[in-house]
Design a protein around this motif. Sequence first.
Motif, PDB file in Angstrom:
ATOM      1  N   VAL A 153     -13.675  10.064   2.121  1.00 13.40           N
ATOM      2  CA  VAL A 153     -14.631   9.212   1.420  1.00 13.40           C
ATOM      3  C   VAL A 153     -13.991   7.876   1.046  1.00 13.40           C
ATOM      4  O   VAL A 153     -14.668   6.861   0.983  1.00 13.40           O
ATOM      5  N   ALA A 154     -12.701   7.862   0.820  1.00  9.91           N
ATOM      6  CA  ALA A 154     -12.067   6.649   0.312  1.00  9.91           C
ATOM      7  C   ALA A 154     -11.173   5.961   1.335  1.00  9.91           C
ATOM      8  O   ALA A 154     -10.683   4.879   1.084  1.00  9.91           O
ATOM      9  N   ASP A 208       3.735   1.488  -1.331  1.00 12.81           N
ATOM     10  CA  ASP A 208       4.249   1.604  -2.690  1.00 12.81           C
ATOM     11  C   ASP A 208       3.236   2.288  -3.597  1.00 12.81           C
ATOM     12  O   ASP A 208       3.579   3.167  -4.380  1.00 12.81           O
ATOM     13  N   PHE A 209       1.977   1.876  -3.457  1.00 11.57           N
ATOM     14  CA  PHE A 209       0.932   2.492  -4.272  1.00 11.57           C
ATOM     15  C   PHE A 209       0.816   3.979  -3.954  1.00 11.57           C
ATOM     16  O   PHE A 209       0.528   4.786  -4.815  1.00 11.57           O
ATOM     17  N   CYS A 210       1.011   4.291  -2.671  1.00 17.69           N
ATOM     18  CA  CYS A 210       0.816   5.668  -2.225  1.00 17.69           C
ATOM     19  C   CYS A 210       2.099   6.472  -2.289  1.00 17.69           C
ATOM     20  O   CYS A 210       2.143   7.584  -1.770  1.00 17.69           O
ATOM     21  N   ALA A 233     -12.254  11.574  13.336  1.00 16.14           N
ATOM     22  CA  ALA A 233     -11.364  11.400  12.188  1.00 16.14           C
ATOM     23  C   ALA A 233     -11.779  12.278  11.015  1.00 16.14           C
ATOM     24  O   ALA A 233     -11.008  12.492  10.093  1.00 16.14           O
ATOM     25  N   ILE A 273     -17.678   4.723  -8.934  1.00 12.56           N
ATOM     26  CA  ILE A 273     -17.949   4.775  -7.495  1.00 12.56           C
ATOM     27  C   ILE A 273     -17.848   6.211  -7.004  1.00 12.56           C
ATOM     28  O   ILE A 273     -18.613   6.661  -6.164  1.00 12.56           O
ATOM     29  N   LEU A 284       0.837  -1.204   0.000  1.00 13.66           N
ATOM     30  CA  LEU A 284       0.000   0.000   0.000  1.00 13.66           C
ATOM     31  C   LEU A 284       0.872   1.254   0.000  1.00 13.66           C
ATOM     32  O   LEU A 284       0.568   2.230  -0.681  1.00 13.66           O
ATOM     33  N   GLN A 294      -2.079  10.832  -1.731  1.00 13.64           N
ATOM     34  CA  GLN A 294      -0.643  10.959  -1.511  1.00 13.64           C
ATOM     35  C   GLN A 294       0.025  11.629  -2.709  1.00 13.64           C
ATOM     36  O   GLN A 294       0.993  12.363  -2.556  1.00 13.64           O
ATOM     37  N   TYR A 295      -0.526  11.384  -3.899  1.00 14.33           N
ATOM     38  CA  TYR A 295       0.064  12.030  -5.075  1.00 14.33           C
ATOM     39  C   TYR A 295      -0.186  13.528  -5.042  1.00 14.33           C
ATOM     40  O   TYR A 295       0.656  14.324  -5.459  1.00 14.33           O
ATOM     41  N   ILE A 354     -12.042  -2.074   1.603  1.00 14.74           N
ATOM     42  CA  ILE A 354     -12.525  -1.026   0.697  1.00 14.74           C
ATOM     43  C   ILE A 354     -12.726  -1.635  -0.675  1.00 14.74           C
ATOM     44  O   ILE A 354     -11.890  -2.417  -1.098  1.00 14.74           O
ATOM     45  N   PRO A 355     -13.795  -1.367  -1.422  1.00 16.98           N
ATOM     46  CA  PRO A 355     -14.848  -0.365  -1.158  1.00 16.98           C
ATOM     47  C   PRO A 355     -15.983  -0.835  -0.246  1.00 16.98           C
ATOM     48  O   PRO A 355     -17.037  -0.235  -0.248  1.00 16.98           O
ATOM     49  N   ARG A 384     -20.822   8.270  -5.139  1.00 17.50           N
ATOM     50  CA  ARG A 384     -20.700   8.862  -3.806  1.00 17.50           C
ATOM     51  C   ARG A 384     -20.815  10.383  -3.797  1.00 17.50           C
ATOM     52  O   ARG A 384     -21.137  10.978  -2.784  1.00 17.50           O
ATOM     53  N   ARG A 422      -7.889  -1.480  -2.809  1.00 16.44           N
ATOM     54  CA  ARG A 422      -8.004  -0.575  -1.666  1.00 16.44           C
ATOM     55  C   ARG A 422      -7.419   0.795  -1.957  1.00 16.44           C
ATOM     56  O   ARG A 422      -7.950   1.818  -1.548  1.00 16.44           O
ATOM     57  N   SER A 423      -6.304   0.811  -2.685  1.00 14.36           N
ATOM     58  CA  SER A 423      -5.650   2.095  -2.895  1.00 14.36           C
ATOM     59  C   SER A 423      -6.299   2.891  -4.007  1.00 14.36           C
ATOM     60  O   SER A 423      -5.959   4.052  -4.202  1.00 14.36           O
ATOM     61  N   SER A 424      -7.219   2.284  -4.775  1.00 10.68           N
ATOM     62  CA  SER A 424      -7.749   3.059  -5.901  1.00 10.68           C
ATOM     63  C   SER A 424      -9.247   3.310  -5.866  1.00 10.68           C
ATOM     64  O   SER A 424      -9.728   4.075  -6.690  1.00 10.68           O
ATOM     65  N   LEU A 425      -9.984   2.688  -4.955  1.00 11.77           N
ATOM     66  CA  LEU A 425     -11.442   2.869  -5.010  1.00 11.77           C
ATOM     67  C   LEU A 425     -11.960   3.631  -3.799  1.00 11.77           C
ATOM     68  O   LEU A 425     -11.357   3.645  -2.738  1.00 11.77           O
ATOM     69  N   PHE A 426     -13.124   4.249  -4.003  1.00 14.33           N
ATOM     70  CA  PHE A 426     -13.808   4.956  -2.927  1.00 14.33           C
ATOM     71  C   PHE A 426     -14.667   3.964  -2.159  1.00 14.33           C
ATOM     72  O   PHE A 426     -15.030   2.918  -2.668  1.00 14.33           O
ATOM     73  N   ARG A 427     -15.015   4.353  -0.949  1.00 10.51           N
ATOM     74  CA  ARG A 427     -15.890   3.521  -0.139  1.00 10.51           C
ATOM     75  C   ARG A 427     -17.332   3.782  -0.541  1.00 10.51           C
ATOM     76  O   ARG A 427     -17.742   4.937  -0.678  1.00 10.51           O
ATOM     77  N   LEU A 428     -18.105   2.712  -0.736  1.00 17.50           N
ATOM     78  CA  LEU A 428     -19.518   2.883  -1.068  1.00 17.50           C
ATOM     79  C   LEU A 428     -20.308   3.172   0.199  1.00 17.50           C
ATOM     80  O   LEU A 428     -19.878   2.865   1.300  1.00 17.50           O
ATOM     81  N   GLY A 431      -5.962   4.941   2.787  1.00 12.14           N
ATOM     82  CA  GLY A 431      -5.112   4.196   1.851  1.00 12.14           C
ATOM     83  C   GLY A 431      -5.270   4.646   0.416  1.00 12.14           C
ATOM     84  O   GLY A 431      -4.653   4.078  -0.479  1.00 12.14           O
ATOM     85  N   TYR A 432      -6.120   5.656   0.192  1.00 13.75           N
ATOM     86  CA  TYR A 432      -6.421   6.077  -1.174  1.00 13.75           C
ATOM     87  C   TYR A 432      -5.199   6.740  -1.800  1.00 13.75           C
ATOM     88  O   TYR A 432      -4.699   7.746  -1.307  1.00 13.75           O
ATOM     89  N   ALA A 433      -4.700   6.162  -2.889  1.00 12.92           N
ATOM     90  CA  ALA A 433      -3.411   6.594  -3.418  1.00 12.92           C
ATOM     91  C   ALA A 433      -3.383   8.026  -3.968  1.00 12.92           C
ATOM     92  O   ALA A 433      -2.439   8.757  -3.687  1.00 12.92           O
ATOM     93  N   GLU A 458     -13.487   4.579   9.201  1.00 12.96           N
ATOM     94  CA  GLU A 458     -12.960   5.387  10.292  1.00 12.96           C
ATOM     95  C   GLU A 458     -13.333   6.857  10.178  1.00 12.96           C
ATOM     96  O   GLU A 458     -13.371   7.551  11.179  1.00 12.96           O
TER      97      GLU A 458
END
Lengths: 350, 570
Positions: free
Chosen positions: B324-325, A52-54, B219, B399, A50, B333-334, A228-229, B403, A312-318, B328-330, A236
């Motif tokens: 919303v995400a 790495d993705f971020c 949070a 998605i 994660l 960070q970018y 996630i999603p 949202r 997880r690193s690319s999608l929004f939470r529904l 961990g949402y990449a 949190e």
Amino acid sequence: MDGIIEIITQFAAEEPAIFALIIGIIGAAVISGVVNVGAMLVIWGERKVLSDFCNRYGPNRVGGRWGILQLGADAIKLFTKEDIIPGDADKAVYVWAPIVASMATMLVAVAIPFGALHINGKDYPLVVANMDISALYVEAALSLMAIAVFMAGYSSNNKYSILGAFRGIARMIAYEVPMGVCVISVAVMAHSLNLVEIVESQTIWYAFAQPLGFVIFVIALITDLGRIPFDQSEAEEEIISGYNTEYSGIRWGLLYFQEYNNALLGSILLTLLFLGGWHGPIIPIPILDIISPLIWLFMKVVIVLWFFIWVRSSLFRLRIDQVTDFGWKWMLPLSLLNLGWAVLIGSYFA
Amino acid sequence: MTIASEVLSSIQSAFPGAVLDSRVESDRRLWATIDSNKILDVCKHLSSKHSFDHYSGSAGVDWIARKEMEVVEIMASHGAHQVVAMLKIKTPRENPSVKSLTGLYWNANWYEREIWEMFGINFEGHPEQYPLLLSDELMGAWPWRKDYKGYPDLTTGERAVEITTPDGYTEYRIPPTPAEVEAGTVVVERPKYPSFREREELEIKSDSEMIMHLGPQHAMVPGPFLLDILVEGERVKKAFLDLGYIHKGIEKIMENRTWLQGITYTDRMCYVASLSNNECYCGAVEKILGLEVPQRAQYIRVILEELSRIQSHLIGTGEFLTLVAGVGYAPWQYMIMDREKIISLIESVTGARLTHTFVRFGGVRNDLPEGFAEQCKKVLPYMKSRTEEFIELFAQDPIYSARMENIGSITPETAKRMGVSGPPLRATGVAYDMRKEDPILLYPDLDFKVITGTRGDSADRIDVRLREILESIHIIEQCLDRIPSGPIKTEAKIPKKVPAGEAYYRVEDPRGEMGMYVISDGGDKPYRVKVRGPFYATFQTLTPLLEGVYIADAVAIAGSMDGCPSEADR
């Protein structure tokens, strides 16, 4: 080698009860080790991948550059932290929830084949309880986690927790059904509910034989794992930490650990049902050829887990209503359609 | 287009005798003292005849020498014309009381509450006069009056006394004065903010409802503010909002610092937009002093303010996405990574990452470093491609649209009525941007568009911010091409004591319309500085917006406003 196998087979044939007992004891010891160490590696892997993705480093202090001992440090911290039980909590249920969660995971683990050994052109699956209905059993045991989540959320006597628990139950009910239908579709095609036989019957991967079922199973699995999603039960930014808000110390650690245990077991299940299990070309090198099915299974599981982290690193939470809507209105009808397809194709090939 | 003198003569002809005193500063500024009995009629007249539909805020001033208090109502229009009317209402210092404008302008509520708790000016007809920024025990001390002695009392050194209430709670109160003790009025019933328990008893109607905290410690919040929601299942039925958790009293502190020292405090109001805050304060003081800013300094200011807008939008958007995400949402960070490049650019000029204190009266602190233009020309095309990528990414994400789209939609009419400002206002389709409405520096000469949305929902608010980054890049590129050489500070000597006068200056902060009302009484310190923050204005609208949505959407709405409670509380 041949002699040893012969002796074992002979012993198993003569004393089936004692043989099963011995296998059971060894197996229980091995799986609790394998599953827990595996989960630790999954946690470490998730944090590293994660990051790495971020575009971050992730753990990189404890245990050298790769931070491999970070989890050890975290575990020691969790074990030594003060254990707090809220005054208004339902104490018995509160204490038992993490234990039920661990139990659910171990119940899944006993029926899941962790690979096979390839000896003399024959695969010997590594499974503790080789049941005839193991696919059904695993599916049932996986949903026990929902009970643990509800126990934790309900007993905490906390507004965030109870909302998280409600969300968790609503989501799991909506997605256990299509997931079960997908397992049945696979069983129909394999003419068996035994996971070992399902793997053995996959001359072509079921991911290709029933692509729709594969997609539905993956989505339902992510939901079941609460990632996630579909992590509404512990979103949190909305409800602090959801069902485990009040937990601290090792009790929280157990709940947290079970999520990753489940992630590991879920990816193994996905691999077994749809990705050909331990099938793969045998590596023609001595020793390695024996464990080559294990290597293949391991690689497939790592790819599946990597995919989950990628999601997880690319999608929004529904939102929770969108999740249940999607579950009942799309996933369930489509999984039934897939069942029809499996029956049609399955009977054609039979 | 209407100009200030026309507005003034219109008021004078409609209400003879209502205007006690007036001054037309320019075509865009009107100062008028209005008879306190006629203020409601005048405001009605202004809003119906001259489309003064933008209640921009109000300020209280304590004229202790003249034994009177003043409430200054700041009126403007959403694009119909550019006049800002500063209407003053005078009231005696003993039992000060004026008429409330809440019936006319919905968003007058908070501004008047603030004046009431700070100055003790009573607003007749105000629906909810209880503390907003102050804690309960400071109520009745009227801390922004000029004769306020401090808490604890600086003259006697006395601290607040501990009192145990009949319920068994501990409270702290200002010690009563000897006169109060003699008169037997020791226990002063002060209006209080309803406690959580009181609110629960009052609001909860059935067993399936509960009140949940989404702040001050949560949070979700970008800074401490109280957001309680009354929920039934997953539905929010009502929201309660309260400020004051990070109230620093900057306006009062600035009254006790010299003019130059005040710049430092404007930084601290909102550290991601500190350059706009610097600009706003310095601009107002320049207006009183009548200073001309040299061309090169104007260019430097515009370049830096636009850079600061880019970085503010990036972090505002990025933080919101994590709400919303998940963390961990990449892309978040970018965005932070890209923002770092912009911050380095600003740092190379100002020497600070966030609190710059860079703008000076009549110029800037120092010149651009060597090679700044080249650095910019390296970073800006990269930023442009990245921003376009973000816009495309969100446009394609199903998605994301599930949202964000049609979540927290505001119609243009509602937005105007509620006084929303900045990107949330422009997302509804109202092209209201201070850089066009009340142009300062060299903005009139620059070519840029005011970005607007169509639906006014969370997705549009993000989209407007991202596309504004592209416009800012365009502005900076123009400036870099045209920047002349020359002095960076005015040659006129800046006096230590600023001549008596007053000015209201508006800039387009990344969060919207930021205005500062500065009064000088001829001393070496400001007599009064009133900050009209953009998020304070947008903040108020959360209460009606959150009614009837899902909990998850409440987070998606509150976050999309790009909140900065630090600036709202000041």
